[in-house]
Scaffold this motif. Structure first.
Motif, PDB file in Angstrom:
ATOM      1  N   VAL A 419       0.497  -8.740  -2.548  1.00  0.00           N
ATOM      2  CA  VAL A 419       1.517  -7.850  -3.092  1.00  0.00           C
ATOM      3  C   VAL A 419       2.553  -8.680  -3.836  1.00  0.00           C
ATOM      4  CG1 VAL A 419       1.216  -6.072  -1.329  1.00  0.00           C
ATOM      5  CG2 VAL A 419       2.810  -7.952  -0.928  1.00  0.00           C
ATOM      6  N   GLN A 420       3.255  -8.014  -4.721  1.00  0.00           N
ATOM      7  CA  GLN A 420       4.343  -8.628  -5.464  1.00  0.00           C
ATOM      8  C   GLN A 420       5.646  -8.011  -4.994  1.00  0.00           C
ATOM      9  OE1 GLN A 420       3.951  -8.397  -9.692  1.00  0.00           O
ATOM     10  NE2 GLN A 420       5.759  -9.651 -10.116  1.00  0.00           N
ATOM     11  N   LEU A 421       6.523  -8.834  -4.404  1.00  0.00           N
ATOM     12  CA  LEU A 421       7.753  -8.341  -3.799  1.00  0.00           C
ATOM     13  C   LEU A 421       8.910  -8.527  -4.771  1.00  0.00           C
ATOM     14  CD1 LEU A 421       7.372  -9.860  -0.216  1.00  0.00           C
ATOM     15  CD2 LEU A 421       6.582  -7.639  -1.057  1.00  0.00           C
ATOM     16  N   SER A 425      14.773  -7.390  -1.506  1.00  0.00           N
ATOM     17  CA  SER A 425      14.114  -6.177  -1.000  1.00  0.00           C
ATOM     18  C   SER A 425      13.614  -6.435   0.413  1.00  0.00           C
ATOM     19  CB  SER A 425      12.948  -5.767  -1.898  1.00  0.00           C
ATOM     20  OG  SER A 425      11.960  -6.778  -1.913  1.00  0.00           O
ATOM     21  N   THR A 427      10.431  -5.464   2.907  1.00  0.00           N
ATOM     22  CA  THR A 427       9.066  -4.954   2.980  1.00  0.00           C
ATOM     23  C   THR A 427       8.664  -4.847   4.446  1.00  0.00           C
ATOM     24  OG1 THR A 427       8.500  -6.001   0.875  1.00  0.00           O
ATOM     25  CG2 THR A 427       6.681  -5.309   2.294  1.00  0.00           C
ATOM     26  N   GLU A 428       8.210  -3.695   4.814  1.00  0.00           N
ATOM     27  CA  GLU A 428       7.835  -3.427   6.206  1.00  0.00           C
ATOM     28  C   GLU A 428       6.371  -3.012   6.254  1.00  0.00           C
ATOM     29  OE1 GLU A 428       9.205  -0.601   9.994  1.00  0.00           O
ATOM     30  OE2 GLU A 428      10.261  -0.521   8.071  1.00  0.00           O
ATOM     31  N   VAL A 429       5.614  -3.667   7.090  1.00  0.00           N
ATOM     32  CA  VAL A 429       4.203  -3.385   7.284  1.00  0.00           C
ATOM     33  C   VAL A 429       4.015  -2.880   8.710  1.00  0.00           C
ATOM     34  CG1 VAL A 429       1.861  -4.311   7.270  1.00  0.00           C
ATOM     35  CG2 VAL A 429       3.544  -5.154   5.623  1.00  0.00           C
ATOM     36  N   SER A 460       3.234 -17.794  -0.386  1.00  0.00           N
ATOM     37  CA  SER A 460       3.906 -17.290  -1.583  1.00  0.00           C
ATOM     38  C   SER A 460       4.181 -18.427  -2.554  1.00  0.00           C
ATOM     39  CB  SER A 460       5.222 -16.597  -1.204  1.00  0.00           C
ATOM     40  OG  SER A 460       5.930 -16.196  -2.349  1.00  0.00           O
TER      41      SER A 460
END
Length: 564
Positions: A419-421, A425, A427-429, A460
């Motif tokens: 994914v590209q963040l 931000s 990000t929650e998985v 990353s």
């Protein structure tokens, strides 16, 4: 149960025999079939069409017969035009999540009337087992479904035919039925045998009589809800035993047409699976002068992209069903495959191969949808190959997801996402899991502490403030030259998260100790007492005399007098 299965096989053989000898509208029979029809003494489709034309214009037919020369040849009498029709459809809808939704629709129409009490003895396309059920139990409408999984409306939208998890059965009886409850109980037992399900567990405890919902879906003037019964079995497990009798109700079974795609191994390895049977009376024309009985068999399935084992957003018929379409059902008047291209008007999102120039629009659930149509009754659909294998490939990929499910005590889960963040931000998985009980030998010495799940790994490329040196042969400190640098504008970073502590259901390990102590105590007390009683010997002993008596006896003995 064995007797019931034998009966079903006999009915299917009878129906197949009638289908071969009937004069229904076959789809382009081959030379072998035409020769077989001539040898058996039956009319082909062309001969039947000429016969109907002669009956429609008797004057012209008489003139032709007078002008014809030569001896008259006997023509075998043709059977009446069949009053039933069969259609099959497959709708494929690509979902935004990368999953695929496939909906099968099989429709059988039969121009007959069971409500008059007439018993039908000739069945061509309509299954005889269901026809006898309608006639015997005075059924006006019958709706039954078997569903495995839950339909995720927020992700997949609305299905064409909704159904609850488990088994669902609701029936409208005719107003001539006096004992509705008794008829309902007997009908559920019969359907349990037909579909190999646990419908015989339907009784008064799980049966309701709705008064506002579940209106008749066919032509019916019945408004008295006393003739309506509804029941569900949420714990009913759908398996191959339910799919096999469902496929046998089709005129071609699973040997030809779209039904060849119904492979149980693939259907039950999906996120959602539902099969249903709907029987109702419908109109044949706009004025509803003639009515027919409609049998609609529906099967809905959603295939998950990630459980397929590869992250490519690509689907084919072979990947979904492990089979391809080779021909249409010979008994079907219409056999088509629809692919929903409403969200892909110019082909920006996905590529459809082979392309079809036949488009169709339909209003579905209040929305106008556009479909690419593949007519299986036309040979041009298959092209130069003998099978049709549709390909749906997404052009733009928002990311890469690879998921490998675990196997108990063999391998763990593996989930990889590319994914590209965006900056600044969060990000929650989230991963859903079910708690399971382990074997008592698999618990750690401190099971109440919990079990650890390994750290997640984040790899990353982080933008660099200064230009990075891509030459790895230069002399520089060891701590700065472990990861190779491929770009000057970014550098590689690997981050590990904290291990996750999960509390699983843990049995009370003090109970075995308590049980052992209590058992040993009971055994020691009971067995010890019984052992003493069985092994100890008892003897009677006289009490010893006192000191005065012993002294007196000694004196008496010295004097020669007998002791006391």
């Amino acid at each position: 149960m064995a007797a019931a299965r034998c009966c079903l096989v006999l009915l299917l053989l009878c129906r197949c025999s009638v289908s071969v000898l009937g004069t229904g509208p076959p789809a382009a029979p081959g030379p072998d079939r035409q020769a077989a029809a001539v040898d058996s003494g039956h009319l082909t489709a062309e001969t039947a069409e000429e016969k109907r034309r002669e009956e429609a214009s008797p004057d012209d037919a008489g003139t032709d017969q007078q002008d014809a020369s030569g001896p008259e040849t006997p023509v075998p009498l043709s059977s009446p035009e069949p009053k039933d029709d069969f259609q099959e459809e497959l709708v494929i809808r690509p979902l935004h999540s990368g999953d695929i939704y496939a909906s099968f629709q099989f429709r059988t129409l039969w121009e007959t009337d069971f409500t008059r009490g007439d018993k039908e003895s000739h069945y061509r396309l309509f299954p005889k087992s269901l026809g006898q059920v309608i006639s015997k139990f005075s059924v006006r409408e019958l709706h039954i479904s078997f569903t495995q999984g839950h339909w995720r409306t927020m992700q997949w939208g609305q299905p064409f035919l909704p159904s609850p998890p488990g088994a669902e059965l609701w029936v409208w009886f005719q107003d001539s039925v006096t004992d509705v409850d008794g008829m309902w109980k007997e009908l559920s037992n019969v359907l349990s045998g037909i579909f190999c399900a646990s419908l015989n567990f339907i009784d008064s405890t799980n049966t309701v009589q709705p008064s506002a919902s579940f209106k008749p879906l066919g032509i019916s003037n019945v408004t008295d809800h006393r003739f309506l019964r509804y029941a569900t079995l949420p714990r009913e497990i759908v398996c191959t035993e339910n799919l096999t009798p469902w496929k046998k109700l089709l005129p071609c079974g699973s040997k030809a047409g779209l039904a060849v795609l119904l492979k149980s191994e693939k259907l039950f390895h999906s996120s959602f699976h539902s099969q249903a049977v709907h029987i109702r009376p419908v109109c044949q024309d706009w004025q509803c002068k003639t009515t027919s009985w409609e049998l609609r068999q529906a099967l809905n399935v959603v295939f998950d992209l990630h459980t397929s084992g590869q992250g490519k957003r690509e689907w084919t018929l072979f990947k979904m069903f492990s089979r391809t379409v080779t021909e249409a059902c010979p008994l079907a008047s219409s056999s088509k495959i629809y692919v929903d291209i409403t969200d892909n008007p110019q082909g920006e999102q996905f590529e459809l191969s082979p392309a079809s120039h036949l488009l169709s629009q339909a209003v579905v659930l209040g929305d106008r949808r556009t479909f690419s149509v593949y007519d299986l009754t036309q040979q041009v659909t298959f092209g130069t190959v003998r099978s049709l294998n549709l390909l749906i490939r997404w052009k733009s990929s928002e990311g890469y997801i690879h998921y490998q499910p675990s196997k108990d005590r063999v391998r763990p889960h593996l989930l990889e996402m590319l994914v590209q963040l965006p900056p600044n931000s969060v990000t929650e998985v989230k991963v859903q899991f079910e708690r399971a009980l382990l074997k008592w030998t698999e618990y750690t010495p401190d099971p109440n502490h919990g079990f650890y799940v390994g750290s997640s790994v984040i790899s990353s490329l982080v933008p660099s403030i200064v230009a990075m040196d891509t030459n790895s042969t230069l002399d520089r400190p060891l701590f700065s030259s472990f990861f190779p640098c491929k770009e000057e504008s970014s550098y590689f970073v690997r981050i590990y998260t904290e291990p996750l502590l999960v509390n699983l259901p843990t049995p009370d390990f003090s109970m075995p100790y308590n049980v052992i102590c209590l058992t040993c105590t009971v055994v020691a007390v009971g067995y010890g007492s019984l052992y003493n009683l069985l092994t100890r010997s008892f003897q009677i002993e006289e009490p010893s005399p006192g000191l005065a008596k012993r002294i007196a006896n000694i004196i008496r003995k010295m004097r020669g007098v007998p002791p006391l």
